[in-house]
Design a protein around this motif. Structure first.
Motif, PDB file in Angstrom:
ATOM      1  N   LEU A   1       9.640  55.720 -16.977  1.00 16.60           N
ATOM      2  CA  LEU A   1      10.189  54.589 -17.626  1.00 16.60           C
ATOM      3  C   LEU A   1       9.390  54.022 -18.716  1.00 16.60           C
ATOM      4  CD1 LEU A   1      11.315  52.731 -14.194  1.00 16.60           C
ATOM      5  CD2 LEU A   1      12.419  54.320 -15.567  1.00 16.60           C
ATOM      6  N   HIS A   2       9.884  54.040 -20.019  1.00 12.55           N
ATOM      7  CA  HIS A   2       9.016  53.649 -21.134  1.00 12.55           C
ATOM      8  C   HIS A   2       9.895  52.496 -21.810  1.00 12.55           C
ATOM      9  CE1 HIS A   2      11.498  56.010 -24.156  1.00 12.55           C
ATOM     10  NE2 HIS A   2      11.854  56.396 -22.976  1.00 12.55           N
ATOM     11  N   SER A   3       8.835  51.443 -22.058  1.00 10.94           N
ATOM     12  CA  SER A   3       9.518  50.346 -22.879  1.00 10.94           C
ATOM     13  C   SER A   3       8.798  50.696 -24.554  1.00 10.94           C
ATOM     14  CB  SER A   3       8.540  49.071 -22.598  1.00 10.94           C
ATOM     15  OG  SER A   3       7.159  49.252 -22.438  1.00 10.94           O
ATOM     16  N   THR A   4       8.377  51.722 -24.917  1.00  6.07           N
ATOM     17  CA  THR A   4       8.070  52.168 -26.171  1.00  6.07           C
ATOM     18  C   THR A   4       9.378  52.848 -26.638  1.00  6.07           C
ATOM     19  OG1 THR A   4       7.424  54.134 -25.375  1.00  6.07           O
ATOM     20  CG2 THR A   4       5.605  52.395 -25.643  1.00  6.07           C
ATOM     21  N   ARG A   5       9.303  53.018 -28.128  1.00  8.16           N
ATOM     22  CA  ARG A   5      10.692  53.408 -28.804  1.00  8.16           C
ATOM     23  C   ARG A   5      10.740  54.898 -28.313  1.00  8.16           C
ATOM     24  NH1 ARG A   5      13.611  52.401 -33.227  1.00  8.16           N
ATOM     25  NH2 ARG A   5      12.142  50.560 -33.571  1.00  8.16           N
ATOM     26  N   ASP A   6       9.644  55.613 -28.120  1.00 12.34           N
ATOM     27  CA  ASP A   6       9.669  57.108 -27.899  1.00 12.34           C
ATOM     28  C   ASP A   6       8.444  57.311 -27.104  1.00 12.34           C
ATOM     29  OD1 ASP A   6      12.066  58.368 -29.095  1.00 12.34           O
ATOM     30  OD2 ASP A   6      11.166  57.814 -30.923  1.00 12.34           O
ATOM     31  N   LEU A   7       8.529  58.610 -26.483  1.00  9.21           N
ATOM     32  CA  LEU A   7       7.287  59.167 -25.510  1.00  9.21           C
ATOM     33  C   LEU A   7       6.634  60.013 -26.620  1.00  9.21           C
ATOM     34  CD1 LEU A   7       9.063  60.130 -22.206  1.00  9.21           C
ATOM     35  CD2 LEU A   7       7.274  58.140 -22.666  1.00  9.21           C
ATOM     36  N   PRO A   8       5.182  60.411 -26.435  1.00  4.56           N
ATOM     37  CA  PRO A   8       4.441  61.325 -27.156  1.00  4.56           C
ATOM     38  C   PRO A   8       5.104  62.647 -27.324  1.00  4.56           C
ATOM     39  CG  PRO A   8       3.000  60.011 -25.604  1.00  4.56           C
ATOM     40  CD  PRO A   8       4.643  59.637 -25.385  1.00  4.56           C
ATOM     41  N   VAL A   9       4.657  63.330 -28.474  1.00  4.79           N
ATOM     42  CA  VAL A   9       5.549  64.484 -28.644  1.00  4.79           C
ATOM     43  C   VAL A   9       5.036  65.415 -27.567  1.00  4.79           C
ATOM     44  CG1 VAL A   9       5.414  66.557 -30.329  1.00  4.79           C
ATOM     45  CG2 VAL A   9       5.401  64.277 -31.048  1.00  4.79           C
TER      46      VAL A   9
END
Length: 329
Positions: A95-103
């Protein structure tokens, strides 16, 4: 001359009145509601968690909340790698509140899901489920973007310090699962996630590891719990209840934790205030399923714990030394 002076004074008076009016409106609309005692239509004393169905849908879950912090990428990849090596039985939600996850997280997730798909097609044991149901219960890694609720009422608080606490609310929103085991991202797994759901009883809102428990004998008498490891049942009603309590947390939390506590103290203080008398301790045997490590000390000579050793091995294996060095700057 006198007329001109009166006009100038009149303009100043109108500007002053306008500014005071705006400040009064802002105080009434934004600050005053948060200073009133909380009210929620939900009473945890009378609320009964919904019973688990016979074919319970379970999942593990973790959080990713700060893309600017390289430490979070390091610990998240370490958690995923250790989890994938323990023959997991249930999906892992990120569950991420950031725009994207790391590559690198996307790359790991793609490889794991591809491997899982190959194994499932090559012949997993018959579960007696419909193929669609069986696919849904495969231990996939499922990223889900959630809203950043930490912007609610930032008065007297640091938004960054509250971000992870607020992101945890979204755990109760995942009602396509009946039961979720939450791990803070700085955990490493020792054994399968299946043992995480062996809780004592079925009637508590959440199950957690007691804060002051140094041995299993003290579990039953503990008053506070740690918020970095939970077993819960998603509920939209509880999700809304947490929102209301969060807006009025100055009323329900210890004032010292609210104003001056560390991130961990603020987060645990909030959840302990909400679920006071409505939680139960996890099975003491669960502590061996996964444990946290301190990424800042993972390379120090004194870091000889089992969790730190496993984390250090995965950091080297995954090629995360550059990210770790940035994290430690």
């Amino acid at each position: 001359m006198i007329i001109r002076k009166k006009r100038r004074d009149g303009r100043r008076q109108r500007r002053r009145t306008l500014v005071l009016g705006c400040l009064a409106f802002a105080f009434g609309a934004l600050v005053l509601p948060s200073l009133l005692p909380p009210y929620s239509g939900m009473d945890l004393d009378t609320h009964q968690p919904r019973p688990l169905p016979s074919n319970t849908r379970r999942a593990s879950a973790t959080l990713y909340t700060d893309a600017s912090n390289p430490c979070q990428e390091v610990v998240l990849l370490t958690l995923l790698a250790s989890w994938s090596e323990t023959d997991p039985q249930y999906p892992m939600l990120i569950l991420h509140s950031t725009r994207d996850l790391p590559v690198k997280v996307y790359a790991f997730m793609k490889e794991w899901n591809k491997l899982l798909h190959t194994e499932s097609r090559s012949g997993r044991k018959d579960t007696g489920l419909h193929p669609n149901q069986e696919q849904a219960q495969l231990p996939r890694i499922l990223p889900r973007r959630v809203k950043d609720y930490s912007s609610w009422w930032p008065m007297f608080s640091n938004r960054k310090q509250w971000r992870e606490c607020a992101a945890q609310f979204s755990l109760w929103q995942q009602d396509d699962f009946d039961q979720i085991a939450f791990y803070d991202s700085n955990h490493v797994f020792y054994s399968s996630d299946e043992t995480a759901f062996q809780v004592n009883g079925k009637d508590a809102e959440i199950y957690a590891i007691p804060s002051a428990a140094t041995n299993p004998a003290s579990f039953a008498t503990a008053q506070l719990f740690q918020s970095n490891r939970l077993v819960l049942r998603p509920s939209q009603l509880l999700f809304q209840h947490l929102h209301i309590q969060y807006k009025h947390r100055i009323w329900i939390m210890p004032l010292w934790d609210f104003l001056f506590g560390s991130t961990k103290n603020r987060e645990e203080g909030f959840f302990n205030a909400v679920f006071r008398n409505h939680w139960k301790p996890l099975n003491p045997d669960m502590k061996s399923n996964a444990e946290p490590f301190n990424v800042a000390n993972v390379d120090t000579p004194s870091a000889h714990s089992k969790a730190a050793t496993i984390a250090r091995g995965w950091i080297d294996k995954l090629g995360l030394r550059n990210e770790l060095n940035q994290c430690l700057k």
